[in-house]
Design an enzyme around this catalytic site. Structure first.
Site, PDB file in Angstrom:
ATOM      1  N   ARG A  51       9.360   8.364  18.918  1.00  0.00           N
ATOM      2  CA  ARG A  51       8.562   7.295  18.313  1.00  0.00           C
ATOM      3  C   ARG A  51       7.868   7.877  17.089  1.00  0.00           C
ATOM      4  O   ARG A  51       7.981   9.065  16.817  1.00  0.00           O
ATOM      5  CB  ARG A  51       7.589   6.637  19.313  1.00  0.00           C
ATOM      6  N   GLY A  52       7.146   7.019  16.371  1.00  0.00           N
ATOM      7  CA  GLY A  52       6.574   7.465  15.089  1.00  0.00           C
ATOM      8  C   GLY A  52       7.585   7.121  14.001  1.00  0.00           C
ATOM      9  O   GLY A  52       8.777   7.422  14.143  1.00  0.00           O
ATOM     10  N   ARG A  88      13.519  -1.438  16.970  1.00  0.00           N
ATOM     11  CA  ARG A  88      12.051  -1.475  16.821  1.00  0.00           C
ATOM     12  C   ARG A  88      11.762  -2.020  15.435  1.00  0.00           C
ATOM     13  O   ARG A  88      11.953  -1.333  14.431  1.00  0.00           O
ATOM     14  CB  ARG A  88      11.431  -0.076  16.985  1.00  0.00           C
ATOM     15  N   GLN A 199      -0.986   7.327  22.848  1.00  0.00           N
ATOM     16  CA  GLN A 199      -0.352   8.360  22.014  1.00  0.00           C
ATOM     17  C   GLN A 199      -1.363   9.393  21.524  1.00  0.00           C
ATOM     18  O   GLN A 199      -1.010  10.548  21.291  1.00  0.00           O
ATOM     19  CB  GLN A 199       0.334   7.731  20.791  1.00  0.00           C
ATOM     20  N   ASP A 240       3.216   2.731   9.605  1.00  0.00           N
ATOM     21  CA  ASP A 240       4.604   2.374   9.932  1.00  0.00           C
ATOM     22  C   ASP A 240       5.263   1.591   8.807  1.00  0.00           C
ATOM     23  O   ASP A 240       6.487   1.484   8.745  1.00  0.00           O
ATOM     24  CB  ASP A 240       4.643   1.549  11.221  1.00  0.00           C
ATOM     25  N   ASN A 250      -0.186  -0.239  10.712  1.00  0.00           N
ATOM     26  CA  ASN A 250      -0.159   0.949  11.594  1.00  0.00           C
ATOM     27  C   ASN A 250      -0.526   0.524  13.010  1.00  0.00           C
ATOM     28  O   ASN A 250      -0.786  -0.657  13.292  1.00  0.00           O
ATOM     29  CB  ASN A 250      -1.126   2.016  11.047  1.00  0.00           C
TER      30      ASN A 250
END
Ligand code: MRU
Length: 356
Positions: A51-52, A88, A199, A240, A250
């Site tokens: 992720r990220g 995603r 996270q 993001d 984000n």
């Protein structure tokens, strides 16, 4: 960066397989997982084993390599690219990486396609490492400036995980912190827990611990009072998707931190590689905001007294929940954007000044 003093990257290619660190198991278990098929790559992105924003992009690029290994066929590759983009929707790096790969592979013959795809996926990963390093060196200047005025430890607040685990190495928001620490500047990080997936607590605190950087996990609601008390010198977060007007999408909760920072005159910086800029849309309402499974809210996972991973429900089964994964911080609340090319104002003029 390091885990138990051994340097790792978050993704690499070895023996015709893509290797990842399974982030759903951190910090309790360190497991390196093999991705063998395009389905594995899509699943890893969807379930957040990776992720990220930058890491999702690199995984998508390597996913297309796996697709070619599985079946060297153009229509299969096209379908793979569409499925990756849909896996995603919010982080633009995913589409950016898939589009870059497909452009590179267009018109390439069957014999050469695998090598070209692998070289390009590796180039995407290497470029991210170098961009994140430059973000660190650029952001370091801001921390150095603060340290000239304040002799004590500098307190930096961050949200979610925009650390090396969210990229290939260095991280975006954490890169200036790692560079400052390596230069001997005393830093301490306030780590927002970042519900519902935690996270911050699970990943940011873990990676800072492994690098020996003092940090304290706080609830997502604690940033405001810490800023009022003068205990936050600056905020740095990742993103993001950043629009050309400087609006920043984000992890959910970023916007509230930015509001609080504005009210308390705390500088609020956003760190990003250029692969996170979406030049195509002007209005943040057009950003697809991912809405995730309500089980992420209703259940929490941790370890019991025997170090066994357990998942428990924390509120009534009947209760409804809404799990929006991202929010948008308007440009006017952002002190500056830290990019690989330098620091700029969060505006079209600022971004275009750096990226012609
Ligand atoms: O849902 P996640 O964990 O993928 O969200 C990650 C973030 O919001 C990060 O801040 C963002 O991707 C920047 S990563 C350098």
């Amino acid at each position: 960066m390091r885990i138990e003093n051994k340097a790792y990257r978050t993704i690499w290619f070895e023996d015709n397989l893509v290797k990842i660190i399974d982030q759903t198991k951190l910090p309790h278990q360190f497991i390196i997982k093999d991705l063998k098929t395009i389905k594995d790559a899509i699943n890893a992105i969807k379930t957040m084993e990776v992720r990220g924003a930058p890491l999702i992009g690199a995984t998508a690029a390597y996913g297309l390599v796996l697709s070619i290994i599985e079946k060297n066929d153009l229509s299969f590759l096209k379908k793979s690219s569409e499925n990756l983009i849909a896996s995603r929707p919010t982080a633009i790096n995913l589409k950016w990486a898939v589009d870059r790969m497909m452009k590179k592979l267009s018109g390439v013959n069957e014999k050469d396609i695998l090598k070209i795809a692998l070289d390009e996926a590796k180039a995407i990963a290497e470029e991210d490492v170098s961009f994140c390093k430059s973000i660190g060196l650029n952001g370091l200047k801001i921390i150095e400036e603060i340290s000239r005025k304040k002799k004590d430890t500098i307190n930096i607040l961050t949200h979610c995980n925009a650390g090396w685990l969210a990229t290939i190495d260095w991280g975006t928001a954490t890169s200036p912190i790692y560079h400052a620490h390596q230069k001997g500047i005393k830093v301490h990080v306030w780590v927002d827990e970042t519900r519902p997936r935690n996270q911050g607590a699970n990943l940011t605190s873990y990676e800072l611990n492994e690098e020996g950087i003092p940090n304290t996990v706080i609830t997502d609601n604690a940033g405001g009072i810490l800023m009022q008390r003068g205990e936050v010198d600056m905020c740095i977060v990742g993103t993001d998707r950043t629009l050309s007007n400087g609006d920043v999408c984000n992890k959910i909760g970023t916007y509230l931190k930015a509001l609080s920072a504005k009210d308390n005159n705390v500088p609020f910086y956003v760190a990003l590689p250029s692969s996170t800029i979406d030049w195509s849309i002007k209005d943040h309402k057009q950003i697809p905001i991912e809405e995730r499974n309500s089980e992420e809210l209703s259940h929490v996972e941790g370890v019991d007294e025997n170090d066994k991973i357990k998942k428990v429900r924390i509120y009534p089964q009947k209760s409804k929940s809404l799990n929006l994964a991202f929010d948008v911080t308007p440009a006017k609340l952002v002190t500056g954007l830290i990019t690989e090319k330098g620091i700029c104002e969060a505006s079209e003029k600022g971004l275009k000044g750096l990226f012609k």
